[in-house]
Design an enzyme around this catalytic site. Structure first.
Site, short mmCIF file in Angstrom:
data_model
loop_
_atom_site.label_atom_id
_atom_site.label_comp_id
_atom_site.label_asym_id
_atom_site.label_seq_id
_atom_site.Cartn_x
_atom_site.Cartn_y
_atom_site.Cartn_z
NE ARG A 106 -3.92 0.66 1.87
CZ ARG A 106 -4.97 0.79 2.85
NH1 ARG A 106 -5.22 1.47 3.72
NH2 ARG A 106 -5.96 0.11 2.19
CG HIS A 133 -8.63 -0.02 -2.39
ND1 HIS A 133 -7.63 -1.12 -2.20
CD2 HIS A 133 -9.24 0.45 -1.28
CE1 HIS A 133 -7.77 -1.17 -0.87
NE2 HIS A 133 -8.69 -0.26 -0.24
CD GLN A 136 -12.76 -1.92 0.22
OE1 GLN A 136 -11.99 -1.84 1.09
NE2 GLN A 136 -13.86 -2.41 0.43
CG ASP A 223 -13.61 6.41 -0.31
OD1 ASP A 223 -13.55 6.27 0.95
OD2 ASP A 223 -12.50 6.51 -0.95
CB CYS A 263 -13.93 1.17 1.07
SG CYS A 263 -13.38 2.75 0.88
NE ARG A 291 -10.43 -5.10 1.18
CZ ARG A 291 -9.58 -4.26 1.48
NH1 ARG A 291 -9.96 -2.99 2.19
NH2 ARG A 291 -8.34 -4.34 1.16
N1 CP Z 1 -10.91 -0.01 2.95
C1 CP Z 1 -9.66 -0.04 3.56
O1 CP Z 1 -8.82 -0.38 2.49
O2 CP Z 1 -9.39 0.11 4.77
P1 CP Z 1 -8.01 0.12 5.50
O3 CP Z 1 -7.58 1.58 5.11
O4 CP Z 1 -8.36 0.02 6.98
O5 CP Z 1 -7.25 -0.87 5.10
N1 NVA Z 2 -9.91 6.66 -1.05
C1 NVA Z 2 -9.59 6.27 0.30
C2 NVA Z 2 -9.62 4.93 0.45
C3 NVA Z 2 -9.17 4.43 1.87
C4 NVA Z 2 -9.54 2.83 2.08
C5 NVA Z 2 -8.04 6.62 0.81
O1 NVA Z 2 -7.40 6.61 -0.42
O2 NVA Z 2 -7.67 7.14 1.82
#
Ligand code: CP
Ligand code: NVA
Length: 308
Positions: A106, A133, A136, A223, A263, A291
């Site tokens: 990530r 993502h 997700q 989101d 998410c 997930r």
């Molecule tokens: N939705 C998601 O990816 O959550 P986290 O940021 O907690 O991993």
């Molecule tokens: N769009 C959000 C998703 C988090 C899971 C971010 O990138 O912070």
């Protein structure tokens, strides 16, 4: 001596699995969800997890998932590993693949994930970038199929920012055959290249009015207004997105059977009201659970030779 490195594949984008493979992957995840899978395809294997951004769901679901499949998972944060002090990604890739059988990452720039995939001789899994993502979105589709049946032919309404989530929804709509209506304020459209491809597929529609997007939809989803890395834009974004809140009147425009997805993490009173996210149409806890199942399916296939 390096680990034996069989030919491998990565999961960086939704389209890295063909559409038929994606439905097979979803079916495998569904078997895991309902408790019909007890194999240990990761026995003796290790997953490295690089987190350059925060995480609750992604971290815990990959970690627990790897354990349930018989393997181990190793959390690497920039505070602890040399990547955070400037060691090149290419070098990190060529070191980690001597220890582990897969790497989840990530991070911010999507190009960094591509560099990791170029240099590592083990599967790379995209656990979120500024661009996309995909884990997700496949978990979201598993949730849709759990509650509404086959995703093909359904209509999903995306309300709000044209962010990493929106980009992966676009890719999925064209790839898997459902309609995606995006309602984004001007100036906050999705990635232009991904949007163009989505529009050209005929499956994706870009609107400005959230009500038009939600009308008759099977799924309403949103989101945060400011994603990770955009925290200092929060006040500006709160103004731009003020009319893009998912509230009860907006949900009432969707189909009577419609479900709400997010998410997470969510900000009640910003992109969604508490009565919606905590209400009967909200499937966000199933979505979070999924997930785990979906990522176990990905690891079983990419790292554990589970056939699709
Ligand atoms: N939705 C998601 O990816 O959550 P986290 O940021 O907690 O991993
Ligand atoms: N769009 C959000 C998703 C988090 C899971 C971010 O990138 O912070």
């Amino acid at each position: 001596m390096s680990l034996p490195h069989p030919p491998h594949r990565d999961f960086l984008n939704i389209a890295d699995f063909s559409s038929a493979e994606t439905f097979a992957l979803l079916a495998l995840a569904e078997r895991m969800r309902v408790g019909q899978y007890s194999k240990k395809p990761l026995a003796g294997k290790a997953l490295a997890m690089i987190f350059m951004k925060s995480s609750t769901r992604t971290r815990v679901s990959f970690e627990v998932g790897a354990t349930q499949l018989g393997g181990t998972a190793h959390f690497l944060s920039p505070r602890d590993v040399q990547l955070g002090r400037g060691e090149p990604i290419a070098d990190t890739a060529r070191v980690l693949d001597r220890y582990v059988h897969g790497i989840m990452i990530r991070t911010f720039a999507h190009a960094d994930v591509e560099t990791l995939a170029t240099y590592a001789k083990v599967p790379i899994i995209n656990g979120l970038t500024d661009l996309s993502h995909p884990c997700q979105i496949l978990a979201d589709i598993l949730t849709i199929q759990q509650h509404l049946g086959d995703v093909r032919g359904k209509t999903v309404a995306w309300i709000g920012d044209g962010n990493n989530m929106a980009n992966s929804w676009i890719e999925a709509a064209a790839h898997l055959g459902f309609t995606l209506r995006l309602a984004c304020p001007e100036g906050y459209d999705p990635d232009p290249r991904m949007l163009q491809a989505g529009l050209a597929s005929g499956r994706v529609h870009l609107l400005r009015d959230p009500r038009e997007a939600a009308a008759g939809a099977d799924v309403v989803t949103t989101d945060v207004w400011a994603s990770m890395g955009q925290e200092d834009e929060h006040a500006k974004r709160a103004l731009a997105f003020a009319l893009y809140q998912v509230d009860a009147p907006l949900m009432a425009l969707a189909a009577s059977h419609a479900i709400f997805l997010h998410c997470l993490p969510a900000h009640r009173g910003e992109e969604v009201t508490a009565d919606v996210i905590d209400g009967p149409q909200s499937m966000v806890w199933d979505e979070a659970e999924n997930r785990l199942h979906l990522q176990k399916a990905i690891m079983a296939v990419l790292m554990g030779n589970e056939p699709l």
